[in-house]
Design a protein around this motif. Sequence first.
Motif, PDB file in Angstrom:
ATOM      1  N   VAL A 101      -3.591  -1.218  -4.873  1.00  0.00           N
ATOM      2  CA  VAL A 101      -3.386  -1.870  -3.830  1.00  0.00           C
ATOM      3  C   VAL A 101      -3.054  -1.002  -2.643  1.00  0.00           C
ATOM      4  O   VAL A 101      -3.231  -1.123  -1.457  1.00  0.00           O
ATOM      5  CB  VAL A 101      -1.916  -2.792  -4.075  1.00  0.00           C
TER       6      VAL A 101
ATOM      7  N   ALA B  13      -6.654  -0.041  -1.374  1.00  0.00           N
ATOM      8  CA  ALA B  13      -7.221  -1.276  -1.035  1.00  0.00           C
ATOM      9  C   ALA B  13      -6.679  -1.779   0.180  1.00  0.00           C
ATOM     10  O   ALA B  13      -7.368  -2.167   1.334  1.00  0.00           O
ATOM     11  CB  ALA B  13      -7.701  -2.455  -1.985  1.00  0.00           C
ATOM     12  N   VAL B  14      -5.156  -2.149   0.043  1.00  0.00           N
ATOM     13  CA  VAL B  14      -4.733  -2.667   1.311  1.00  0.00           C
ATOM     14  C   VAL B  14      -4.216  -1.988   2.266  1.00  0.00           C
ATOM     15  O   VAL B  14      -4.270  -2.227   3.506  1.00  0.00           O
ATOM     16  CB  VAL B  14      -3.459  -3.743   0.616  1.00  0.00           C
TER      17      VAL B  14
ATOM     18  N   GLY C  18      -7.371   0.591   3.352  1.00  0.00           N
ATOM     19  CA  GLY C  18      -8.239   0.009   3.669  1.00  0.00           C
ATOM     20  C   GLY C  18      -9.619   0.713   3.215  1.00  0.00           C
ATOM     21  O   GLY C  18     -10.677   0.412   3.540  1.00  0.00           O
TER      22      GLY C  18
ATOM     23  N   ASP D 299     -12.272  -4.306  -3.974  1.00  0.00           N
ATOM     24  CA  ASP D 299     -11.250  -4.077  -2.887  1.00  0.00           C
ATOM     25  C   ASP D 299     -10.967  -5.561  -2.044  1.00  0.00           C
ATOM     26  O   ASP D 299      -9.793  -5.807  -1.714  1.00  0.00           O
ATOM     27  CB  ASP D 299     -11.572  -3.158  -1.744  1.00  0.00           C
ATOM     28  N   GLU D 300     -11.926  -6.476  -1.830  1.00  0.00           N
ATOM     29  CA  GLU D 300     -11.536  -7.678  -0.850  1.00  0.00           C
ATOM     30  C   GLU D 300     -10.926  -8.565  -2.210  1.00  0.00           C
ATOM     31  O   GLU D 300      -9.904  -9.232  -1.570  1.00  0.00           O
ATOM     32  CB  GLU D 300     -13.179  -8.585  -0.761  1.00  0.00           C
TER      33      GLU D 300
ATOM     34  N   ARG E   6      -7.277  -7.164  -2.092  1.00  0.00           N
ATOM     35  CA  ARG E   6      -6.725  -7.768  -0.667  1.00  0.00           C
ATOM     36  C   ARG E   6      -6.198  -9.083  -0.604  1.00  0.00           C
ATOM     37  O   ARG E   6      -5.084  -9.600  -0.081  1.00  0.00           O
ATOM     38  CB  ARG E   6      -7.532  -7.425   0.543  1.00  0.00           C
ATOM     39  N   GLU E   7      -7.183 -10.072  -1.207  1.00  0.00           N
ATOM     40  CA  GLU E   7      -6.882 -11.358  -1.272  1.00  0.00           C
ATOM     41  C   GLU E   7      -5.920 -11.820  -2.142  1.00  0.00           C
ATOM     42  O   GLU E   7      -4.916 -12.589  -1.967  1.00  0.00           O
ATOM     43  CB  GLU E   7      -8.126 -12.225  -1.764  1.00  0.00           C
TER      44      GLU E   7
ATOM     45  N   TYR F 205      -3.283  -9.894  -3.006  1.00  0.00           N
ATOM     46  CA  TYR F 205      -2.159  -9.210  -2.225  1.00  0.00           C
ATOM     47  C   TYR F 205      -1.595 -10.168  -1.352  1.00  0.00           C
ATOM     48  O   TYR F 205      -0.254 -10.444  -1.247  1.00  0.00           O
ATOM     49  CB  TYR F 205      -2.352  -7.814  -1.662  1.00  0.00           C
ATOM     50  N   ARG F 206      -2.469 -10.628  -0.431  1.00  0.00           N
ATOM     51  CA  ARG F 206      -2.141 -11.672   0.755  1.00  0.00           C
ATOM     52  C   ARG F 206      -1.500 -12.921  -0.070  1.00  0.00           C
ATOM     53  O   ARG F 206      -0.508 -13.595   0.577  1.00  0.00           O
ATOM     54  CB  ARG F 206      -3.225 -12.206   1.433  1.00  0.00           C
TER      55      ARG F 206
END
Length: 169
Positions: free
Chosen positions: A54, A57-58, A61, A158-159, A162-163, A165-166
């Motif tokens: 995290v 990736a978050v 980036g 990574d996507e 991020r998803e 995490y959101r």
Amino acid sequence: MAHTMLRFGFGDHEHLIVSVEARREKNETYSLISGAFRRFELIYLFGSEDDLLVLRAVHRGTRLYIYPIKADHPFMLSLLKDMASSANALHEKPMFYRSILDNCTTTLVKHFDRLQKDHIGLRRETLFPSLTGQLLYRMGYMDTDLSYEKAKEHFRADERIRENYRNKQ
């Protein structure tokens, strides 16, 4: 630039990430040149996916790939123990992170080579971590039937990170 880490699975959803890094002190910033001249100590970080994936990736980036490795359980356990032993030994005998010979990938390869008869060794793909996925695929260590290009696309994480995490926020 790229960074290599190892992910060990324990059950369906429990993972431990091991990362070999340059230990930066407060107010130090990493540079390839400084790393080549023994400016940073070598450190092993052991953490959860949230700790290390995290973060990259978050918060940074970074593009991440999680390639499945063909290896049996006894080998992976030996590999983890060998890395933990080396990490603990740094307390008594510190080592320097060196951008070329003792970086995130070459250090992990040394652990692998100590335990495996088919050595990976020092080569272009271990000196430049962004090429390591290609090497693993070519040597048959990547657990996939996909072509390398499709595997790279399929195992990009990574996507998804991020998803997830959101969705937790």
